[in-house]
Design an enzyme around this catalytic site. Structure first.
Site, PDB file in Angstrom:
ATOM      1  N   ARG A 184      43.671  44.255  43.868  1.00  0.00           N
ATOM      2  CA  ARG A 184      42.765  44.731  44.646  1.00  0.00           C
ATOM      3  C   ARG A 184      42.409  43.554  45.449  1.00  0.00           C
ATOM      4  O   ARG A 184      42.779  42.480  45.104  1.00  0.00           O
ATOM      5  CB  ARG A 184      41.204  45.202  43.756  1.00  0.00           C
ATOM      6  CG  ARG A 184      40.677  43.832  43.337  1.00  0.00           C
ATOM      7  CD  ARG A 184      39.418  43.981  42.750  1.00  0.00           C
ATOM      8  NE  ARG A 184      38.778  42.959  42.434  1.00  0.00           N
ATOM      9  CZ  ARG A 184      37.781  42.624  41.547  1.00  0.00           C
ATOM     10  NH1 ARG A 184      37.415  43.599  40.562  1.00  0.00           N
ATOM     11  NH2 ARG A 184      37.108  41.387  41.451  1.00  0.00           N
ATOM     12  N   GLY A 185      41.380  43.755  46.461  1.00  0.00           N
ATOM     13  CA  GLY A 185      41.110  42.736  47.375  1.00  0.00           C
ATOM     14  C   GLY A 185      42.156  41.967  48.197  1.00  0.00           C
ATOM     15  O   GLY A 185      42.782  42.672  49.041  1.00  0.00           O
ATOM     16  N   GLU A 186      42.194  40.692  48.081  1.00  0.00           N
ATOM     17  CA  GLU A 186      43.209  39.820  49.090  1.00  0.00           C
ATOM     18  C   GLU A 186      44.354  39.068  48.134  1.00  0.00           C
ATOM     19  O   GLU A 186      45.691  39.110  48.186  1.00  0.00           O
ATOM     20  CB  GLU A 186      42.403  39.027  49.957  1.00  0.00           C
ATOM     21  CG  GLU A 186      43.321  38.200  50.861  1.00  0.00           C
ATOM     22  CD  GLU A 186      42.450  37.121  51.842  1.00  0.00           C
ATOM     23  OE1 GLU A 186      41.645  37.994  52.262  1.00  0.00           O
ATOM     24  OE2 GLU A 186      43.004  36.236  52.268  1.00  0.00           O
ATOM     25  N   ASP A 187      43.651  38.262  47.263  1.00  0.00           N
ATOM     26  CA  ASP A 187      44.735  37.209  46.800  1.00  0.00           C
ATOM     27  C   ASP A 187      45.613  38.088  45.571  1.00  0.00           C
ATOM     28  O   ASP A 187      46.754  37.792  45.438  1.00  0.00           O
ATOM     29  CB  ASP A 187      43.723  36.018  45.982  1.00  0.00           C
ATOM     30  CG  ASP A 187      44.813  35.183  45.311  1.00  0.00           C
ATOM     31  OD1 ASP A 187      45.663  34.511  45.941  1.00  0.00           O
ATOM     32  OD2 ASP A 187      44.785  35.213  43.944  1.00  0.00           O
ATOM     33  N   SER A 188      45.203  39.044  44.780  1.00  0.00           N
ATOM     34  CA  SER A 188      45.969  39.565  44.015  1.00  0.00           C
ATOM     35  C   SER A 188      47.205  40.646  44.446  1.00  0.00           C
ATOM     36  O   SER A 188      48.032  40.907  43.945  1.00  0.00           O
ATOM     37  CB  SER A 188      45.275  40.395  42.799  1.00  0.00           C
ATOM     38  OG  SER A 188      44.302  41.439  43.627  1.00  0.00           O
ATOM     39  N   ASP A 246      37.290  34.952  47.240  1.00  0.00           N
ATOM     40  CA  ASP A 246      36.744  33.636  48.095  1.00  0.00           C
ATOM     41  C   ASP A 246      37.310  32.487  47.250  1.00  0.00           C
ATOM     42  O   ASP A 246      37.930  31.423  47.941  1.00  0.00           O
ATOM     43  CB  ASP A 246      35.254  33.754  48.476  1.00  0.00           C
ATOM     44  CG  ASP A 246      34.713  35.040  48.887  1.00  0.00           C
ATOM     45  OD1 ASP A 246      35.377  35.287  50.052  1.00  0.00           O
ATOM     46  OD2 ASP A 246      34.021  35.473  48.228  1.00  0.00           O
ATOM     47  N   TYR A 251      38.087  47.890  41.772  1.00  0.00           N
ATOM     48  CA  TYR A 251      36.551  47.995  41.592  1.00  0.00           C
ATOM     49  C   TYR A 251      36.304  49.516  40.952  1.00  0.00           C
ATOM     50  O   TYR A 251      36.604  49.555  39.765  1.00  0.00           O
ATOM     51  CB  TYR A 251      36.229  48.122  43.098  1.00  0.00           C
ATOM     52  CG  TYR A 251      36.555  46.997  44.021  1.00  0.00           C
ATOM     53  CD1 TYR A 251      36.369  45.749  43.884  1.00  0.00           C
ATOM     54  CD2 TYR A 251      37.635  47.096  45.045  1.00  0.00           C
ATOM     55  CE1 TYR A 251      36.647  44.860  44.421  1.00  0.00           C
ATOM     56  CE2 TYR A 251      37.920  46.175  45.963  1.00  0.00           C
ATOM     57  CZ  TYR A 251      37.837  44.756  45.557  1.00  0.00           C
ATOM     58  OH  TYR A 251      38.068  43.725  46.359  1.00  0.00           O
TER      59      TYR A 251
END
Ligand code: TRH
Length: 356
Positions: free
Chosen positions: A257-261, A15, A189
């Site tokens: 992982r996630g979104e930005d990376s 975020d 994660y």
């Protein structure tokens, strides 16, 4: 123009990471940005030097009250990931909206997905019924991988900088020892196949250095020595966002992982494996497959993603040079396709200027 970005940190760093990149990108275009963030703590390492043109506000009812009294109203209001912007600022925005003409916009910046619904929902209006914004209209803005979406954040000159990048110099600047071994970054994660991956590196013919990012990835690693057979491990501290990008540019294989990376791994143009943010109802399985479909991923790449994300259980395939080369070609093809499209900021500015 004045842009207010509202960000609530749910968990992890995406975020803050996405909102910071957007804020910095806007300021690079000469915009004035206020980033409201309820937990700014991660920015201390993600963006220690801040950015000219961006002011960070620790978002509380009290700071909203103070800013509403002392600062001008925003021209554009961005709520990241459906967080409710501060009512005090919405009230100001509503007061000024009718007089400010066509650039006065309220944008709901959504999560990134390659699923087909993104093209359908991107840009749709959403009337606001609740005070103090009642009568206004928000618009959905969906980042995405195709021309019919909001696109992806990509700074001007990013690829040129990446081409000029010297990984040996960067490793030395970070104090990371390197003798030509294969370099692999780990940002994850708690992937169920992590131990299997470590044993594969440990037993491999060629040496591997694993660069482990701080936080959950480091905690997921079983305790043990920095040298395990052919595997050497370096633990990194939390680094500023530009250094995080450099880490991905440095490595021969990136676990992100996630979104930005994920987006940054695509810009790196090296093979990558994505651990998707898990959702309770397994909705992330569909989301992961949508990315694989968009990439036209070979069975080995798709299969490894399924293992890494716990969607399948099997022996981890060998990460030999042929496999990595084919994954690298996929990453480069994905990047090339995206480079033909406008970046997110260009699309957002166009959207703000057009929608009335
Ligand atoms: O931290 P994440 O897992 O964030 C996730 C996702 O955004 C997910 O979609 C969201 O629902 C959830 O948060 C709440 O992964 P992501 O998105 O890659 O964000 C990590 C950010 O942290 C990214 O901007 C890079 C940055 N970073 C650094 O700048 N330095 C570091 O040392 C590290 C480890 C990360």
């Amino acid at each position: 123009m004045r842009w207010d970005i509202f960000c609530k940190v749910i968990d992890n760093h995406g975020d803050a990471g996405v909102c910071w990149r957007l804020a910095a990108a806007l300021s690079g275009e000469g915009e004035t940005v206020r980033l409201w963030i309820d937990d700014p703590s991660a920015l201390a390492w993600m963006a220690p030097e801040g950015c000219e043109g961006v002011s960070v506000v620790a978002w509380t009812a009290a700071t909203a009250e103070i800013q509403a009294t002392n600062a001008p109203a925003p021209d554009v209001l961005i709520e990241a990931f459906g967080c409710d912007p501060a009512p005090e600022i919405v009230a100001m925005f509503a007061l000024h909206a009718p007089r400010n003409g066509s650039t006065h916009r309220w944008i709901n910046l959504e999560y990134l997905s390659a699923e087909p619904y993104v093209e359908r929902l991107h840009g749709l209006p959403s009337p606001v019924f609740r005070a103090p914004g009642a009568g206004l209209t928000k618009h959905f803005f969906y980042p995405g991988f195709t021309r019919a979406t909001g696109g992806l954040l990509r700074e001007p000159e990013l690829i040129a900088r990446r081409e000029r990048f010297d990984r040996g110099a960067w490793l030395a600047s970070q104090g990371i020892p390197w003798q030509g071994e294969r370099l692999v970054s780990l940002f994850c994660y708690e992937p169920p196949a992590l131990e299997a991956l470590l044993s594969q590196f440990e037993r491999a013919d060629r040496p591997t250095r694993l660069l482990v990012t701080a936080g959950r990835a480091a905690a997921a690693l079983p305790p043990g020595p920095a040298q395990r057979g052919a595997l050497s491990i370096s633990w990194l501290p939390h680094v500023p966002q530009p250094e995080f990008d450099h880490l991905l540019w440095t490595c021969d294989l990136n676990f992100v992982r996630g979104e930005d990376s994920l987006v940054r791994a695509i810009w790196a143009g090296a093979p990558f494996i994505w651990q998707i943010y898990p959702q309770d109802d397994d909705a992330h399985h569909t989301k992961l497959n949508a990315l694989m479909d968009w990439m036209n991923a070979a069975p080995s790449l798709r299969g490894f993603h399924h293992l890494w994300n716990g969607m399948a259980r099997d022996r981890l395939p060998d990460l030999n040079p042929t496999t990595l080369e084919s994954w690298g070609s996929s990453a480069l093809a994905a990047r090339a396709c995206l480079l033909e499209q406008d970046d997110l900021l260009t699309r957002l500015q166009r959207f703000v200027a057009q929608k009335s």
